[in-house]
Design an enzyme around this catalytic site. Structure first.
Site, PDB file in Angstrom:
ATOM      1  N   ALA A  65     -23.562  -3.873  13.811  1.00 52.48           N
ATOM      2  CA  ALA A  65     -22.612  -5.168  13.342  1.00 52.48           C
ATOM      3  C   ALA A  65     -23.632  -6.510  12.689  1.00 52.48           C
ATOM      4  O   ALA A  65     -24.567  -6.281  13.075  1.00 52.48           O
ATOM      5  CB  ALA A  65     -21.842  -5.630  14.270  1.00 52.48           C
ATOM      6  N   GLY A 108     -23.251  -1.223  16.723  1.00 47.64           N
ATOM      7  CA  GLY A 108     -21.798  -0.976  15.798  1.00 47.64           C
ATOM      8  C   GLY A 108     -21.976   0.245  14.979  1.00 47.64           C
ATOM      9  O   GLY A 108     -21.203   0.951  14.654  1.00 47.64           O
ATOM     10  N   GLU A 111     -21.477   2.945  17.113  1.00 49.03           N
ATOM     11  CA  GLU A 111     -20.223   3.000  17.461  1.00 49.03           C
ATOM     12  C   GLU A 111     -19.431   3.629  16.419  1.00 49.03           C
ATOM     13  O   GLU A 111     -18.241   4.212  16.681  1.00 49.03           O
ATOM     14  CB  GLU A 111     -19.829   1.439  18.014  1.00 49.03           C
ATOM     15  CG  GLU A 111     -20.240   1.267  19.232  1.00 49.03           C
ATOM     16  CD  GLU A 111     -20.111  -0.545  19.513  1.00 49.03           C
ATOM     17  OE1 GLU A 111     -20.915  -1.255  18.659  1.00 49.03           O
ATOM     18  OE2 GLU A 111     -19.931  -0.915  20.460  1.00 49.03           O
ATOM     19  N   GLU A 131     -27.609  -4.026  21.735  1.00 48.71           N
ATOM     20  CA  GLU A 131     -26.746  -5.383  22.041  1.00 48.71           C
ATOM     21  C   GLU A 131     -27.307  -5.968  23.037  1.00 48.71           C
ATOM     22  O   GLU A 131     -27.494  -7.255  22.884  1.00 48.71           O
ATOM     23  CB  GLU A 131     -25.362  -5.209  22.061  1.00 48.71           C
ATOM     24  CG  GLU A 131     -24.566  -4.733  20.958  1.00 48.71           C
ATOM     25  CD  GLU A 131     -24.206  -3.319  20.941  1.00 48.71           C
ATOM     26  OE1 GLU A 131     -25.174  -2.418  21.643  1.00 48.71           O
ATOM     27  OE2 GLU A 131     -23.532  -2.827  20.159  1.00 48.71           O
TER      28      GLU A 131
HETATM   29  N1  CAA Z   1     -27.313  -7.539  11.134  1.00 53.21           N
HETATM   30  C1  CAA Z   1     -27.828  -8.318  10.085  1.00 53.21           C
HETATM   31  N2  CAA Z   1     -28.914  -8.146   9.191  1.00 53.21           N
HETATM   32  C2  CAA Z   1     -29.554  -6.912   9.623  1.00 53.21           C
HETATM   33  C3  CAA Z   1     -29.151  -5.937  10.776  1.00 53.21           C
HETATM   34  C4  CAA Z   1     -27.968  -6.352  11.711  1.00 53.21           C
HETATM   35  N3  CAA Z   1     -27.497  -5.506  12.514  1.00 53.21           N
HETATM   36  N4  CAA Z   1     -30.114  -5.260  10.940  1.00 53.21           N
HETATM   37  C5  CAA Z   1     -31.026  -5.319  10.042  1.00 53.21           C
HETATM   38  N5  CAA Z   1     -30.661  -6.370   9.252  1.00 53.21           N
HETATM   39  C6  CAA Z   1     -31.324  -7.069   7.942  1.00 53.21           C
HETATM   40  C7  CAA Z   1     -32.716  -7.670   8.730  1.00 53.21           C
HETATM   41  O1  CAA Z   1     -32.306  -9.038   8.875  1.00 53.21           O
HETATM   42  C8  CAA Z   1     -33.522  -7.729   7.362  1.00 53.21           C
HETATM   43  O2  CAA Z   1     -32.989  -8.684   6.589  1.00 53.21           O
HETATM   44  P1  CAA Z   1     -34.227  -9.580   5.599  1.00 53.21           P
HETATM   45  O3  CAA Z   1     -34.789  -8.644   4.989  1.00 53.21           O
HETATM   46  O4  CAA Z   1     -33.115 -10.530   5.332  1.00 53.21           O
HETATM   47  O5  CAA Z   1     -34.891 -10.166   6.758  1.00 53.21           O
HETATM   48  C9  CAA Z   1     -33.148  -6.324   6.714  1.00 53.21           C
HETATM   49  O6  CAA Z   1     -31.873  -5.839   7.310  1.00 53.21           O
HETATM   50  C10 CAA Z   1     -34.230  -5.185   6.999  1.00 53.21           C
HETATM   51  O7  CAA Z   1     -34.401  -5.303   8.601  1.00 53.21           O
HETATM   52  P2  CAA Z   1     -35.755  -5.204   9.212  1.00 53.21           P
HETATM   53  O8  CAA Z   1     -36.672  -6.078   8.250  1.00 53.21           O
HETATM   54  O9  CAA Z   1     -35.656  -5.561  10.453  1.00 53.21           O
HETATM   55  O10 CAA Z   1     -36.238  -3.707   9.070  1.00 53.21           O
HETATM   56  P3  CAA Z   1     -37.393  -2.790  10.092  1.00 53.21           P
HETATM   57  O11 CAA Z   1     -37.423  -1.630   9.333  1.00 53.21           O
HETATM   58  O12 CAA Z   1     -38.239  -3.830  10.363  1.00 53.21           O
HETATM   59  O13 CAA Z   1     -36.237  -2.613  11.332  1.00 53.21           O
HETATM   60  C11 CAA Z   1     -34.474  -2.093  12.578  1.00 53.21           C
HETATM   61  C12 CAA Z   1     -35.157  -1.886  11.466  1.00 53.21           C
HETATM   62  C13 CAA Z   1     -35.135  -1.848  14.101  1.00 53.21           C
HETATM   63  C14 CAA Z   1     -33.139  -1.413  12.495  1.00 53.21           C
HETATM   64  C15 CAA Z   1     -34.018  -3.695  12.790  1.00 53.21           C
HETATM   65  O14 CAA Z   1     -33.646  -4.117  11.522  1.00 53.21           O
HETATM   66  C16 CAA Z   1     -33.202  -4.249  13.964  1.00 53.21           C
HETATM   67  O15 CAA Z   1     -33.698  -4.168  14.971  1.00 53.21           O
HETATM   68  N6  CAA Z   1     -31.949  -4.180  13.550  1.00 53.21           N
HETATM   69  C17 CAA Z   1     -30.877  -4.815  14.484  1.00 53.21           C
HETATM   70  C18 CAA Z   1     -30.339  -3.702  15.239  1.00 53.21           C
HETATM   71  C19 CAA Z   1     -29.321  -4.380  16.289  1.00 53.21           C
HETATM   72  O16 CAA Z   1     -29.644  -5.041  17.139  1.00 53.21           O
HETATM   73  N7  CAA Z   1     -28.048  -3.963  16.030  1.00 53.21           N
HETATM   74  C20 CAA Z   1     -27.141  -4.164  16.886  1.00 53.21           C
HETATM   75  C21 CAA Z   1     -26.317  -5.196  16.480  1.00 53.21           C
HETATM   76  S1  CAA Z   1     -25.006  -6.198  17.428  1.00 53.21           S
HETATM   77  C22 CAA Z   1     -23.842  -5.090  17.252  1.00 53.21           C
HETATM   78  O17 CAA Z   1     -23.800  -4.251  16.503  1.00 53.21           O
HETATM   79  C23 CAA Z   1     -22.526  -5.477  18.389  1.00 53.21           C
HETATM   80  C24 CAA Z   1     -21.604  -4.379  18.213  1.00 53.21           C
HETATM   81  O18 CAA Z   1     -21.483  -3.895  19.339  1.00 53.21           O
HETATM   82  C25 CAA Z   1     -20.779  -4.330  17.315  1.00 53.21           C
END
Ligand code: CAA
Length: 257
Positions: A65, A108, A111, A131
């Site tokens: 998400a 998400g 999910e 999360e």
């Molecule tokens: N939401 C918003 N933006 C996101 C995102 C997310 N879930 N995941 C990645 N992005 C964005 C980053 O902020 C980044 O944007 P900027 O270039 O503007 O900084 C861009 O996508 C590229 O991401 P990274 O630079 O982090 O890429 P990476 O290759 O270094 O890492 C990754 C990849 C390991 C997937 C890392 O992006 C990451 O950890 N993302 C978050 C994963 C996460 O925590 N997901 C759970 C979200 S909460 C949720 O989903 C709640 C639920 O139950 C529904």
């Protein structure tokens, strides 16, 4: 309608939807949800479509998400608006929906893949419910669907540590139906969807509905439901056609009647 967050294609009887927010690794925000739900529901209503494939990019199916959209969310707004409940629209489709997952399927994203009817994974796929690292827990079904798919011990491990699972572990655990080389993912998923779409559509839909009952009811009720639906198939011309074709050693010509 022109979409900004997804790409929609039709290949013969198969609908293909690609999540398309590359700069955010397909993070799932409200705009994407609105477009995705609309496109899925349009395919569901389209009588020329027999199955749907949902995919992301090579790097990410979806990285979760949209954290930036949730960052300042207040409890009252989340509660009153029943935040995330709209995602259930994906699970109300009556036609088969296959997730073709390459790269990250996190939070998400994982999910959403689990809302689909089955998951075909590229060998590059990584699943996770991270999360907890953000100070929350899964909110789009992860605590429930993941637990049903891979069992309590692994689900606890995934949701409490936030670790990722690779494609091999995901297949071993029953989360995905098959793993294929990343370069063949879309072809494999489209082939599976094409095969499904070649069968009788009402029979396909009733099969999906009946399998889903297994998650919602007791074994005795589920078996009764299965038998009733099975009986009803003998009201279809496609049952006669399928069985006659077998007896006559020819290919069936299903009419969806
Ligand atoms: N939401 C918003 N933006 C996101 C995102 C997310 N879930 N995941 C990645 N992005 C964005 C980053 O902020 C980044 O944007 P900027 O270039 O503007 O900084 C861009 O996508 C590229 O991401 P990274 O630079 O982090 O890429 P990476 O290759 O270094 O890492 C990754 C990849 C390991 C997937 C890392 O992006 C990451 O950890 N993302 C978050 C994963 C996460 O925590 N997901 C759970 C979200 S909460 C949720 O989903 C709640 C639920 O139950 C529904």
């Amino acid at each position: 309608m022109a979409y900004e967050n997804i790409i929609v294609e039709t290949h013969d009887k198969v609908g293909l939807i690609r999540l398309n927010r590359p700069k955010a690794l397909n993070a799932l925000n409200s705009a994407l949800l609105a477009e995705l739900a609309e496109a899925l529901e349009a395919f569901d209503k389209d009588t020329s479509i027999g199955a749907i494939v949902l995919t992301g990019s090579e790097k990410a199916f979806a990285a979760g998400a949209d954290i930036k959209e949730m960052q300042t969310l207040e409890f009252a707004d989340a509660y009153l608006g029943d935040y995330f409940s709209e995602w259930e629209r994906v699970t109300r489709l009556r036609k088969p929906l296959i997730a073709a997952v390459s790269g990250y399927a996190l939070g998400g994203g994982c999910e959403l893949a689990m809302m689909c009817d089955f998951i075909i994974a590229a060998d590059s796929a990584k699943f996770g419910q991270p999360e907890i690292t953000l100070g929350v827990m899964p909110g789009m079904g992860g605590s429930q669907r993941l637990t049903r798919f891979i069992g309590k011990s692994k689900s606890m491990d995934m949701c409490l540590t936030g670790r990722m699972m690779d494609a091999t572990e995901a297949e071993r655990s029953g989360l995905v139906s098959r793993v294929v080389p990343a370069s063949e993912l879309i072809d494999e998923a489209m082939k599976a969807a094409g095969k499904i779409a070649s069968f009788s559509l009402p029979v396909v839909m009733m099969t999906k509905e009946t399998i889903n009952r297994a998650y919602e009811t007791t074994l005795a009720e589920g078996l009764r439901f299965e038998r009733r639906v099975f009986h009803s198939m003998f009201a279809l011309e496609d049952q006669r056609e399928g069985m006659n074709a077998f007896a006559e050693k020819r290919a069936p010509g299903f009419k969806n009647r």
